[in-house]
Enzyme design. Structure first.
Site, short mmCIF file in Angstrom:
data_model
loop_
_atom_site.label_atom_id
_atom_site.label_comp_id
_atom_site.label_asym_id
_atom_site.label_seq_id
_atom_site.Cartn_x
_atom_site.Cartn_y
_atom_site.Cartn_z
N ALA A 1 0.81 -1.22 0.00
CA ALA A 1 0.00 0.00 0.00
C ALA A 1 0.84 1.27 0.00
CB ALA A 1 -0.96 0.00 1.19
N GLY A 2 2.14 1.17 -0.29
CA GLY A 2 2.95 2.38 -0.41
C GLY A 2 2.46 3.26 -1.54
N CYS A 3 1.62 2.71 -2.38
CA CYS A 3 1.22 3.41 -3.61
C CYS A 3 -0.02 4.26 -3.41
CB CYS A 3 0.98 2.38 -4.70
SG CYS A 3 2.28 1.16 -4.81
N VAL A 4 0.06 5.30 -2.54
CA VAL A 4 -1.10 6.18 -2.35
C VAL A 4 -0.68 7.64 -2.45
CG1 VAL A 4 -2.66 4.72 -1.05
CG2 VAL A 4 -0.80 5.88 0.14
#
Lengths: 410, 104
Positions: free
Chosen positions: B101-104
């Site tokens: 979920a680093g991709c926010v």
């Protein structure tokens, strides 16, 4: 007398201090805020300063003027939290005991995390995430007359994840205005698989970059920078050459968070994404960029968090269960150049979608679409930041994201 | 969310094919998932995948490449050798976990 201690006097800490001072009885509660900087910056300005479109000194104010009376402001560097003894030590030896602790010390760029990055800092390697970096980049851009401009994200998460994209679009417009766009190759280098983190917005932004002749180098995880040869080098041994590199360094939370055993591997504080409460220490909370929650690190998120968090905090200290839950809501204007901007609105579960905001069909702000209205919206926000947002006065925006006015593309 | 049939049974996956149910995964399934994306599993691969599974059970989130290095002890460089080009996605896909979920 119960003691609430807030660490950090940026956007999230300042809003928390203002709102909670009004909500907690002054006879029962002593509130202290630790300010590590003394200066409060209007950070959205950092994006405009490099293009000479914003007078730098307008972006900063004395932090002390933004903290309400009835809150004790302590200036100093935070050394450590002792969560078992419930006290915070400052570097100068001051010890601040607390009953409840709110960590709001944000995120900072760490160029030293990438080998080779620091050596040429403010040489051919620049950034715009601090006041000094934005001012230095203004000089570098003014002297840039042609060659390879590379805009680069080191690693996610970063503060304001749309800013690198905005910078790229504004740089394109800036170079066109100076009539030298044809002398510059622009490349957007990202560890993500596309222009943005979420698919619908990524496709829209990717199209905008494409239209402007901006190349994208996706899935690029930087291993090092060869500062002498002016090249970015990835872990899978790709190389991207540059003449001017505008990078977003690795972002980390405050070092004291890690030293105190309260952080994850990037020194962000793992908290419940809906209540912002620490699992192991129920009297500790984290708000704003300091919190390890799966939404954007952005002022808008701090704002929406602090629309729901203070009520919850009051319930918790009264011995009740928290009821309102934060949904990860974020709303971001994205400057696209030539007096236009886009707008995105999303949360933990819903990615940015097209539509109208805040009123369905009427807007006036179109989502995921370039418009002058959005640009004016971004400009209009600045005075509200100082006069309404930081003092914790209500803005006409819903705390929770709404699907009204949004369209799900087929 | 939809279902697909793999290793002779029905499993729940998201739009990109990542498993959505932690408990539907086992090592036989991992071998098939790896095969689908052209990764031949060696003992080194299994060490990383077992770390990801255990870490997810503890934290409720998929470890990022940084965490796999910092906590798991597998250098990012090695992750790129084992799972070429997109280690974050490939590791989590094979381990039956959501994308990090680093991709926010």
């Amino acid at each position: 007398m119960r003691r609430l201690l807030i660490l950090g006097a940026g956007t999230a800490g300042t809003i928390a201090a203002n709102k909670l001072r009004r909500m907690l009885d002054a006879d029962d509660w002593q509130i202290t805020i630790v300010d590590q900087r003394g200066t409060h910056y209007y950070q959205p300005a950092f994006l405009f300063i490099p293009f000479g479109r914003y007078r730098p000194d307008k972006a900063r104010r004395k932090a002390s003027r933004l903290i309400p009376s009835g809150v004790t402001r302590v200036e100093g560097e935070i050394d450590r939290v002792d969560p078992d003894a419930r006290r915070v030590a400052l570097a100068d030896g001051t010890v601040l005991p607390y009953d409840y602790l709110i960590i709001a010390t944000g995120t900072s760029p760490h160029p030293e995390e990438t080998p080779g990055m620091e050596g040429d800092w403010h040489g051919a390697v620049h950034s715009f995430y601090t006041f000094d970096d934005a001012v230095a980049l203004r000089g570098a851009l003014a002297g840039f007359t042609g060659g390879r401009l590379v805009v680069h994200i080191s690693e996610m998460p970063i503060k304001c994840p749309v800013a690198p994209l905005e910078f790229t679009l504004l740089a394109d417009a800036h170079l066109r205005e100076r009539d030298i766009r044809d002398k510059v190759d622009i490349t957007f280098v990202t560890p993500l698989s596309g222009a943005f983190t979420k698919p619908v917005a990524s496709a829209a932004f990717g199209g905008m970059l494409d239209e402007r002749g901006i190349a994208v180098e996706p899935d690029f995880m930087v291993e090092s920078i060869d500062a002498e040869a002016h090249r970015l080098v990835s872990y899978d041994e790709r190389e991207v050459p540059y003449d001017l590199l505008v990078t977003v360094p690795v972002n980390k939370g405050a070092a004291f968070v890690g030293r105190s055993g309260l952080g994850d591997e990037l020194d962000f504080v793992p908290v419940d994404p809906h209540t912002l409460r620490h699992a192991a220490h129920p009297e500790i909370f984290a708000v704003g960029d300091a919190a390890a929650v799966p939404t954007s690190k952005a002022g808008a998120v701090a704002h929406f968090e602090l629309d729901v968090f203070p009520e919850n905090f009051v319930r918790i200290v009264a011995g009740e269960e928290p009821v309102e839950s934060f949904d990860g809501h974020a709303t971001c204007f994205i400057e696209s150049g030539a007096g236009k901007a886009m707008l995105i609105d999303f949360n933990y579960d819903t990615e940015p979608l097209p539509g109208m905001f805040p009123v369905p069909a009427l807007g006036p702000l179109p989502l995921l679409k370039e418009s002058r209205f959005n640009h004016w919206g971004k400009l209009a926000f600045e005075p509200l930041y100082w006069s309404m947002l930081l003092p914790g006065r209500p803005l006409p925006l819903p705390a929770h994201m709404s699907m009204r006015g949004k369209r799900v593309p087929s | 969310m939809s279902t697909t049939t793999l290793a002779g049974r029905e499993i729940h996956v998201d739009a990109e094919g990542f498993l959505t149910e932690y408990d539907e995964w086992d090592e036989a399934l991992a071998a098939q998932l790896a095969d689908q994306i052209g990764v031949a599993l060696t003992p080194e691969h299994w060490d990383v995948i077992r770390f990801l599974r255990a870490d997810y059970a503890e934290t409720g989130q998929t470890a990022t490449t940084r965490r796999v290095q910092a906590v798991g002890g597998f250098p990012v460089k090695q992750q790129f050798v084992l799972f070429p080009k997109k280690p974050g996605k490939k590791m989590s896909y094979i381990a039956g976990l959501p994308k990090p979920a680093g991709c926010v």
